[in-house]
Motif scaffolding. Structure first.
Motif, PDB file in Angstrom:
ATOM      1  N   PHE A 555       0.855  -1.186   0.000  1.00 44.57           N
ATOM      2  CA  PHE A 555       0.000   0.000   0.000  1.00 44.57           C
ATOM      3  C   PHE A 555       0.887   1.231   0.000  1.00 44.57           C
ATOM      4  CE2 PHE A 555       0.400  -1.430   4.364  1.00 44.57           C
ATOM      5  CZ  PHE A 555       0.551  -0.286   5.142  1.00 44.57           C
ATOM      6  N   ASP A 556       0.311   2.371  -0.241  1.00 46.22           N
ATOM      7  CA  ASP A 556       1.086   3.514  -0.719  1.00 46.22           C
ATOM      8  C   ASP A 556       1.733   4.379   0.346  1.00 46.22           C
ATOM      9  OD1 ASP A 556       0.377   3.315  -3.674  1.00 46.22           O
ATOM     10  OD2 ASP A 556      -1.607   3.344  -2.758  1.00 46.22           O
ATOM     11  N   ALA A 557       1.087   4.524   1.491  1.00 41.88           N
ATOM     12  CA  ALA A 557       1.618   5.450   2.490  1.00 41.88           C
ATOM     13  C   ALA A 557       1.159   5.043   3.876  1.00 41.88           C
ATOM     14  CB  ALA A 557       1.176   6.885   2.186  1.00 41.88           C
ATOM     15  N   LEU A 558       1.901   5.496   4.864  1.00 40.73           N
ATOM     16  CA  LEU A 558       1.601   5.215   6.262  1.00 40.73           C
ATOM     17  C   LEU A 558       1.592   6.522   7.034  1.00 40.73           C
ATOM     18  CD1 LEU A 558       1.365   3.293   8.756  1.00 40.73           C
ATOM     19  CD2 LEU A 558       3.875   3.243   8.787  1.00 40.73           C
ATOM     20  N   VAL A 559       0.525   6.754   7.792  1.00 41.06           N
ATOM     21  CA  VAL A 559       0.451   7.889   8.702  1.00 41.06           C
ATOM     22  C   VAL A 559       0.484   7.350  10.130  1.00 41.06           C
ATOM     23  CG1 VAL A 559      -0.954   9.806   9.541  1.00 41.06           C
ATOM     24  CG2 VAL A 559      -0.846   9.327   7.091  1.00 41.06           C
ATOM     25  N   LEU A 560       1.504   7.745  10.881  1.00 40.52           N
ATOM     26  CA  LEU A 560       1.591   7.444  12.309  1.00 40.52           C
ATOM     27  C   LEU A 560       1.490   8.770  13.048  1.00 40.52           C
ATOM     28  CD1 LEU A 560       4.507   4.828  12.564  1.00 40.52           C
ATOM     29  CD2 LEU A 560       2.065   4.392  12.660  1.00 40.52           C
ATOM     30  N   GLU A 561       0.307   9.059  13.573  1.00 44.45           N
ATOM     31  CA  GLU A 561       0.047  10.347  14.212  1.00 44.45           C
ATOM     32  C   GLU A 561       0.406  11.478  13.249  1.00 44.45           C
ATOM     33  OE1 GLU A 561      -1.720  10.836  16.718  1.00 44.45           O
ATOM     34  OE2 GLU A 561      -1.807   8.861  17.631  1.00 44.45           O
TER      35      GLU A 561
END
Length: 567
Positions: A555-561
């Motif tokens: 998958f394309d992107a990860l947001v951690l906070e």
């Protein structure tokens, strides 16, 4: 006053309440990374204590969701099964003896086990009835002063369905249905007949597959397997379909003659299997409505509370909410056994200690949360490059990425309690793309093609999407999408024209609501596609879990906070 509630068999969990308010709640599987974790929830208890900043010595009461000595009825059922067939008797004895000698009687040692593992404590320990814990888990946090309560699952100690009436701090038992008559065991047995795993939580698959079929075998199920009667009751014919034998993929000649041979797990799914799923689902729904109408006749209440594993059948819930005589509804988001940890704590607080009610459950965000610094440290340890952005920059950027077709792992705030990802541990994507369901199911989630995906939508748009206002922050009901709306959001509308929405409130999850608003500004679409942030394992809990999933998946992107990582 702190009270700890426990679930210690399948779907082990712990909940800590203070003066009747939930402080922390989590399933053990999120820490152990083993789905449907069975055993004492050491990690979940430790988390609850740490979240509250206390030790076990500060806990006044501990409630367990089971009375392990109530075994007589199960023993009688085993003896009755011996008259039907040796296989049926052996299946019950094999499973029953293991539980009696291990997990069940092992519960009697829980008080000493807690003190051994967590230190000295002067808590009072309570063994509580399973279905009354289910009932308490829903009614006491519903906000209703009075309600009819229906709890249903595979089985508790011996009860499979409990009719109750709630009034302030009291829950009055009205009627019990006991083994072998069980809606949960009926649906589980059908799950195995279609070649899925009833002990792996695959009942979801039957519900999703049912929308593709026609109820061709309805009459057989309704007349030969699961029959209702005029006494607000139902009868499960275990001579035809037995949960215990289905565990071993053993089925009667009668059901095989009527439905054809059971599907082996490696076989392709055919239209026959779709139709079996559709038939079983329809019979479950009709039986449920029969029982719900009976509960209404018994109580005359306007409000309905439901819990137990059967209450996770969101298609059934949609029919109950549109066809039953009740006016208002509450289904607890951790309706299965994990939620009994909440119910156990609340039963102690309200029924045993006779404390008044003052808490209403408006969200499910009671699991672990992690700071920006925690997330940044985890990313550095993993060697990932990331940007740290304010929401003023982050949310419009994520909205644009979604509009451009990106699939994003979205990790924020405290983890959800229950099996639904509700915007804090979610994969999110554009619901307008027709190919998005296939992309997520096949390339990211690695699961069956027919599994539906859900919308997270701003609550104020529910009337536009469904033709009437709808409030469901827990994604627990399936409703028909209003005419001409389905074509706007094809990725989150199932083949039968339904959707299972999470209605997002600005009050309970403001950041997620703001993200959806940014996406709406770009696209005119007041929702995002939402599915749980996991791949063939429990939903991610920690930043490390999320990073591991991101590194090993497509998958394309990860947001951690407030940190963004892009592949």
């Amino acid at each position: 006053m702190f009270i700890l509630g426990l679930t210690t068999l399948g779907d082990s969990a712990a909940t800590l309440i203070e003066d009747g308010k939930i402080i922390a709640a989590a399933e053990e599987e999120r820490f152990s990374r083993r789905k449907h974790h069975s055993g004492f929830p050491y990690n979940a208890v430790q988390y609850c204590l740490e979240e509250a900043g206390i030790k076990i010595a500060d806990v006044a009461h501990v409630g367990l969701y089971w009375k392990p000595w109530i075994l007589r009825h199960k023993a009688m059922q085993a003896l009755k099964a011996a008259v039907i067939s040796p296989d049926m008797f052996r299946a019950r004895v094999d499973r029953g003896v293991g539980q009696v000698s291990g997990s069940y009687l092992g519960m009697l040692r829980h008080p000493s086990l807690i003190r051994k593992h967590f230190g000295p404590g002067n808590f009072r320990f309570h063994f509580l009835e399973h279905h009354q814990c289910h009932a308490a888990s829903a009614f006491f946090v519903s906000g209703f002063e009075r309600a009819g309560i229906l709890t249903w699952d595979g089985t508790g100690e011996d009860t499979t369905t409990l009719f109750s009436q709630g009034n302030e701090t009291q829950i009055k038992v009205l009627k019990r249905i006991k083994l072998p008559h069980s809606l949960g065991q009926f649906y589980s047995a059908v799950t195995n007949f279609i070649g899925f795993d009833m002990f792996g939580g695959d009942e979801w698959k039957v519900m999703g597959l049912a929308a593709y079929g026609k109820p061709e075998y309805y009459d057989f199920f309704a007349q030969k397997v699961l029959k209702v009667n005029g006494n607000h009751d139902f009868h499960l014919n275990i001579r035809v379909l037995d949960h215990h034998l289905a565990k071993h993929y053993k089925f009667s000649e009668e059901i095989s003659r009527a439905l054809g041979p059971p599907r082996q797990p490696e076989e392709d799914l055919t239209e026959r299997h779709w139709n079996i799923a559709a038939s079983a689902q329809r019979v479950l729904e009709d039986t449920a409505l029969h029982l719900i109408r009976g509960l209404h006749e018994m109580t005359g209440e306007e409000n309905l509370c439901m819990a137990g594993g059967v209450a996770f059948n969101s298609v059934m819930n949609g029919r109950i909410m549109t066809e039953s005589p009740f006016k208002n509804y509450f289904v607890q988001p951790a309706a299965g056994d994990a939620g009994c940890s909440l119910g156990a704590a609340l039963l102690v607080h309200h029924r045993i200690l006779k404390q008044p009610r003052s808490f209403k459950m408006e969200h499910a965000y009671y699991g672990p949360g992690f700071s920006s610094a925690d997330c940044a440290s985890a990313l550095r340890r993993a060697g990932l490059k990331f940007e740290t952005l304010s929401d003023a920059l982050m949310l419009p950027r994520i909205a644009q990425m979604l509009a451009d077709g990106a699939i994003i792992g979205w990790f924020q705030g405290r983890m959800e309690f229950g099996p639904r990802a509700l915007g804090n541990r979610s994969f999110i994507a554009d619901p307008r793309r027709r190919d998005m369901r296939e992309l997520l199911n096949k390339k990211v989630k690695l699961r069956e093609w027919f599994r539906p995906l859900a919308p997270s939508m701003k609550e104020e748009f529910s009337a536009e999407i469904f033709g009437k206002p709808h409030h469901d922050p827990f994604m627990i009901t399936v409703l028909h999408v209003a005419e001409k709306q389905a074509e706007r959001f094809p990725a989150v509308v199932h083949v039968d024209g339904t959707a299972r929405p999470q209605t997002v409130s600005r009050q309970t999850n403001p950041r997620y609501w703001d993200l959806i608003t940014e996406f709406e500004k770009l696209t005119g679409c007041p929702m995002v596609l939402n599915t749980s942030f996991n791949i063939q394992e429990p939903i991610v809990c920690s930043p490390e879990d999320a990073i591991k999933t991101f590194v090993g998946a497509s998958f394309d992107a990860l947001v951690l906070e407030d940190h963004l990582v892009v592949h």
